[in-house]
Write a protein that holds these residues in place. Structure first.
Motif, PDB file in Angstrom:
ATOM      1  N   PHE A  44      -3.211  -0.174   0.263  1.00 35.71           N
ATOM      2  CA  PHE A  44      -1.870   0.388   0.141  1.00 35.71           C
ATOM      3  C   PHE A  44      -1.261   0.044  -1.218  1.00 35.71           C
ATOM      4  CE2 PHE A  44      -0.024   1.789   4.409  1.00 35.71           C
ATOM      5  CZ  PHE A  44      -1.267   2.101   4.926  1.00 35.71           C
ATOM      6  N   LEU A  45      -1.483  -1.186  -1.679  1.00 29.58           N
ATOM      7  CA  LEU A  45      -0.943  -1.580  -2.980  1.00 29.58           C
ATOM      8  C   LEU A  45      -1.634  -0.820  -4.109  1.00 29.58           C
ATOM      9  CD1 LEU A  45       1.147  -3.502  -4.218  1.00 29.58           C
ATOM     10  CD2 LEU A  45      -0.669  -5.188  -4.493  1.00 29.58           C
ATOM     11  N   LEU A  46      -2.949  -0.641  -3.986  1.00 31.10           N
ATOM     12  CA  LEU A  46      -3.687   0.136  -4.989  1.00 31.10           C
ATOM     13  C   LEU A  46      -3.185   1.574  -5.022  1.00 31.10           C
ATOM     14  CD1 LEU A  46      -5.978   0.296  -7.044  1.00 31.10           C
ATOM     15  CD2 LEU A  46      -7.559   0.772  -5.158  1.00 31.10           C
ATOM     16  N   TRP A  47      -2.857   2.112  -3.860  1.00 28.65           N
ATOM     17  CA  TRP A  47      -2.274   3.461  -3.776  1.00 28.65           C
ATOM     18  C   TRP A  47      -1.006   3.549  -4.622  1.00 28.65           C
ATOM     19  CZ3 TRP A  47      -2.338   8.375  -1.545  1.00 28.65           C
ATOM     20  CH2 TRP A  47      -1.111   8.988  -1.370  1.00 28.65           C
ATOM     21  N   LEU A  48      -0.141   2.549  -4.487  1.00 31.97           N
ATOM     22  CA  LEU A  48       1.099   2.539  -5.264  1.00 31.97           C
ATOM     23  C   LEU A  48       0.822   2.505  -6.759  1.00 31.97           C
ATOM     24  CD1 LEU A  48       3.628   0.178  -3.440  1.00 31.97           C
ATOM     25  CD2 LEU A  48       3.732   2.655  -3.675  1.00 31.97           C
ATOM     26  N   VAL A  49      -0.157   1.691  -7.155  1.00 33.41           N
ATOM     27  CA  VAL A  49      -0.494   1.570  -8.582  1.00 33.41           C
ATOM     28  C   VAL A  49      -0.980   2.911  -9.132  1.00 33.41           C
ATOM     29  CG1 VAL A  49      -2.044   0.476 -10.246  1.00 33.41           C
ATOM     30  CG2 VAL A  49      -1.012  -0.887  -8.423  1.00 33.41           C
ATOM     31  N   ILE A  50      -1.759   3.637  -8.326  1.00 31.50           N
ATOM     32  CA  ILE A  50      -2.324   4.918  -8.779  1.00 31.50           C
ATOM     33  C   ILE A  50      -1.276   6.031  -8.790  1.00 31.50           C
ATOM     34  CG2 ILE A  50      -4.004   6.723  -8.227  1.00 31.50           C
ATOM     35  CD1 ILE A  50      -5.237   4.179  -9.358  1.00 31.50           C
ATOM     36  N   VAL A  51      -0.454   6.098  -7.736  1.00 33.29           N
ATOM     37  CA  VAL A  51       0.491   7.201  -7.596  1.00 33.29           C
ATOM     38  C   VAL A  51       1.798   6.955  -8.352  1.00 33.29           C
ATOM     39  CG1 VAL A  51       1.836   8.531  -5.906  1.00 33.29           C
ATOM     40  CG2 VAL A  51      -0.506   7.878  -5.389  1.00 33.29           C
ATOM     41  N   ARG A  52       2.235   5.685  -8.442  1.00 30.79           N
ATOM     42  CA  ARG A  52       3.488   5.365  -9.124  1.00 30.79           C
ATOM     43  C   ARG A  52       3.264   4.279 -10.170  1.00 30.79           C
ATOM     44  NH1 ARG A  52       6.926   9.084  -8.967  1.00 30.79           N
ATOM     45  NH2 ARG A  52       8.523   7.570  -9.516  1.00 30.79           N
ATOM     46  N   PRO A  53       2.383   4.503 -11.151  1.00 32.35           N
ATOM     47  CA  PRO A  53       2.075   3.456 -12.137  1.00 32.35           C
ATOM     48  C   PRO A  53       3.281   3.046 -12.973  1.00 32.35           C
ATOM     49  CG  PRO A  53       1.223   5.586 -12.847  1.00 32.35           C
ATOM     50  CD  PRO A  53       1.676   5.754 -11.430  1.00 32.35           C
ATOM     51  N   GLN A  54       4.244   3.954 -13.140  1.00 32.66           N
ATOM     52  CA  GLN A  54       5.411   3.648 -13.961  1.00 32.66           C
ATOM     53  C   GLN A  54       6.298   2.564 -13.341  1.00 32.66           C
ATOM     54  OE1 GLN A  54       4.569   6.424 -12.511  1.00 32.66           O
ATOM     55  NE2 GLN A  54       6.295   7.676 -11.829  1.00 32.66           N
ATOM     56  N   GLU A  55       6.065   2.249 -12.062  1.00 31.18           N
ATOM     57  CA  GLU A  55       6.864   1.225 -11.407  1.00 31.18           C
ATOM     58  C   GLU A  55       6.280  -0.177 -11.587  1.00 31.18           C
ATOM     59  OE1 GLU A  55       7.361   2.269  -7.334  1.00 31.18           O
ATOM     60  OE2 GLU A  55       8.498   4.121  -7.771  1.00 31.18           O
ATOM     61  N   ARG A  75       6.988  -5.683  -3.227  1.00 35.35           N
ATOM     62  CA  ARG A  75       6.193  -4.506  -2.876  1.00 35.35           C
ATOM     63  C   ARG A  75       5.023  -4.894  -1.974  1.00 35.35           C
ATOM     64  NH1 ARG A  75       7.255  -3.096  -8.409  1.00 35.35           N
ATOM     65  NH2 ARG A  75       8.598  -1.251  -8.547  1.00 35.35           N
ATOM     66  N   MET A  76       4.367  -6.013  -2.302  1.00 35.86           N
ATOM     67  CA  MET A  76       3.241  -6.467  -1.491  1.00 35.86           C
ATOM     68  C   MET A  76       3.694  -6.771  -0.060  1.00 35.86           C
ATOM     69  SD  MET A  76       1.200  -8.921  -4.192  1.00 35.86           S
ATOM     70  CE  MET A  76      -0.028  -9.381  -2.980  1.00 35.86           C
ATOM     71  N   ALA A  77       4.857  -7.405   0.052  1.00 32.20           N
ATOM     72  CA  ALA A  77       5.383  -7.737   1.378  1.00 32.20           C
ATOM     73  C   ALA A  77       5.676  -6.474   2.179  1.00 32.20           C
ATOM     74  CB  ALA A  77       6.647  -8.584   1.225  1.00 32.20           C
ATOM     75  N   VAL A  78       6.251  -5.471   1.508  1.00 31.13           N
ATOM     76  CA  VAL A  78       6.560  -4.207   2.181  1.00 31.13           C
ATOM     77  C   VAL A  78       5.280  -3.523   2.658  1.00 31.13           C
ATOM     78  CG1 VAL A  78       7.452  -1.880   1.842  1.00 31.13           C
ATOM     79  CG2 VAL A  78       8.741  -3.841   0.984  1.00 31.13           C
ATOM     80  N   GLN A  79       4.243  -3.502   1.788  1.00 28.05           N
ATOM     81  CA  GLN A  79       2.982  -2.869   2.162  1.00 28.05           C
ATOM     82  C   GLN A  79       2.322  -3.607   3.321  1.00 28.05           C
ATOM     83  OE1 GLN A  79       2.324   0.130   0.833  1.00 28.05           O
ATOM     84  NE2 GLN A  79       4.266  -0.314  -0.186  1.00 28.05           N
ATOM     85  N   LEU A  80       2.385  -4.947   3.280  1.00 30.30           N
ATOM     86  CA  LEU A  80       1.812  -5.743   4.361  1.00 30.30           C
ATOM     87  C   LEU A  80       2.534  -5.450   5.683  1.00 30.30           C
ATOM     88  CD1 LEU A  80      -0.144  -7.923   5.311  1.00 30.30           C
ATOM     89  CD2 LEU A  80       1.552  -9.652   4.619  1.00 30.30           C
ATOM     90  N   LEU A  81       3.862  -5.369   5.622  1.00 26.32           N
ATOM     91  CA  LEU A  81       4.635  -5.077   6.821  1.00 26.32           C
ATOM     92  C   LEU A  81       4.297  -3.695   7.368  1.00 26.32           C
ATOM     93  CD1 LEU A  81       6.886  -5.813   8.808  1.00 26.32           C
ATOM     94  CD2 LEU A  81       8.537  -4.873   7.166  1.00 26.32           C
TER      95      LEU A  81
END
Length: 300
Positions: A44-55, A75-81
Motif C-alpha cells: 500500500f505504501l509503495l502504491w502511494l509512492v508510485i501514484v502520488r510521488p509528489q507527496e 502515512r504508514m500508520a494510515v496504510q497499516l490501519l
C-alpha cells in the motif's frame, strides 16, 4: 474540467485501487495469519509512492528532516490501519460464511501488487499535475478579469496562454484533452484564430503549433469552426515545419476517409503541389493526401 481523456484514466485508476484493496480482503477471507499484514502495508505504501510521488521527499536531505519523517510515519500508520480493517473484514466475512476457502497466500499478495504496475501504466502523476496547472492557470486568468465574454479575443488569449507553455513532447491525446477543456471556456473559432496568429507571428511553442495542427485536421472541429479552408490556412502557417505538415497530411487522409464532407475543406491541389516542392521531407505524406483528395472527389 480535465477533459475526457483524463476523466477516463481517473476511472481506470479507481479500478486499479479496488484491485489493491481486494488483496488483504481476500487474504483475510482465506484465513491467512496476521503476520502477512506488514506485507500488504508495504504494498500500500509503495502504491502511494508510485501514484502520488509528489507527496514524498525528493532528496536524501528532505528524507532526514523531522517533519518529513513525521509525515511519512503518519502515512504508514494510515496504510497499516487500512490493511488491518480490510483484513479484519475479510476474516469476518469468512466467519459469517462458516468456512474459509483454501487460497494460496501468494494469490492475494499478487492481486494487490499487480495494481501498482497497472496504475502506473494508466496514470502519469506528473502529467496529471501539469494538466491541473494548465487549467488552474486558465481559470485564474479568467477570475483576474483577463476577459469578459467567451467570444472576446482577449479572453481567448488569456485562457490559451498556458497551452503554449506545455512541453514539446506532450502527446496528441493530452493536447486534445486540453483543447476539449478549452472548448467549454471559449468559442472554438476564436481559439483557432489565436493559435493561428501565434504561429504566424512566430510566438507559438512546439506544443502551440501542434495544437493548431490537431484542430485543423479534426473533421468535427473544422465543422464546428465553420470557416473557409481551415486546413489550408493552418498548413500555410506551418509551412516551415515539415514534420507537422506530414503529420497533418496523415490526419487529413484519415478524416477524409471517415467524413467525405471534409473534401471541400481540404487544401487545393495547386497549394499542395507548391508545398510538396517546398518541403521534400514531407513529400510522401503530401502526395498521399493529394491522391486521397482525388479519390474522394464528388462525382459531380
Amino acid at each position: 474540467m480535465r477533459g475526457r481523456g483524463v476523466h477516463n484514466r481517473s476511472r481506470l485508476l479507481k479500478g486499479a485501487t479496488a484491485l489493491l484493496y481486494f488483496g488483504p480482503l481476500l487474504a483475510g477471507l482465506s484465513g491467512a495469519g496476521w503476520a502477512v499484514v506488514p506485507v500488504f502495508a508495504g504494498i500500500f505504501l509503495l502504491w502511494l509512492v508510485i501514484v502520488r510521488p509528489q507527496e514524498f521527499p525528493k532528496t536524501l536531505a528532505d528524507w532526514t528532516r523531522s517533519e518529513s519523517l513525521i509525515a511519512i510515519s503518519a502515512r504508514m500508520a494510515v496504510q497499516l490501519l487500512l490493511v488491518l480493517v480490510l483484513f479484519g473484514v475479510g476474516r469476518g466475512i469468512g466467519g459469517v460464511l462458516g468456512s474459509l476457502p483454501s487460497i494460496p497466500l501468494m494469490l492475494p499478495i499478487g492481486v494487490s501488487f499487480l495494481a501498482i504496475p497497472i496504475a502506473r501504466l494508466i496514470w502519469d502523476p506528473w502529467k496529471a499535475d501539469a494538466m491541473e496547472k494548465l487549467l488552474d492557470d486558465s481559470l485564474a486568468k479568467i477570475e483576474d478579469g483577463a476577459a469578459m465574454q467567451g467570444g472576446d479575443r482577449a479572453y481567448a488569449e488569456a485562457v490559451t496562454a498556458p497551452l503554449n507553455g506545455l512541453s514539446d513532447d506532450v502527446t496528441e491525446a493530452e493536447l486534445e484533452s486540453h483543447l476539449s477543456a478549452l472548448r467549454a471556456l471559449v468559442d472554438e473559432s476564436v481559439t483557432f484564430d489565436v493559435l493561428l496568429a501565434r504561429v504566424q507571428s512566430q510566438e507559438a511553442s512546439v506544443a502551440g503549433k501542434r495544437a493548431l495542427m490537431l484542430m485543423a485536421s479534426d473533421a468535427a472541429c473544422v465543422d464546428r469552426i465553420a470557416k473557409h479552408r481551415i486546413p489550408m490556412r493552418a498548413m500555410d502557417a506551418l509551412a516551415g515545419e515539415p514534420d507537422l505538415i506530414a503529420r497533418m497530411s496523415e490526419r487529413l487522409i484519415t478524416a477524409l476517409r471517415r467524413d467525405q464532407d471534409m473534401w471541400d475543406q481540404c487544401p487545393d491541389m495547386g497549394f499542395l503541389e507548391a508545398l510538396r516542392i517546398r518541403l521534400p521531407a514531407a513529400i510522401t505524406a503530401i502526395t498521399a493526401l493529394q491522391a486521397e483528395i482525388v479519390a474522394q472527389a464528388p462525382r459531380d
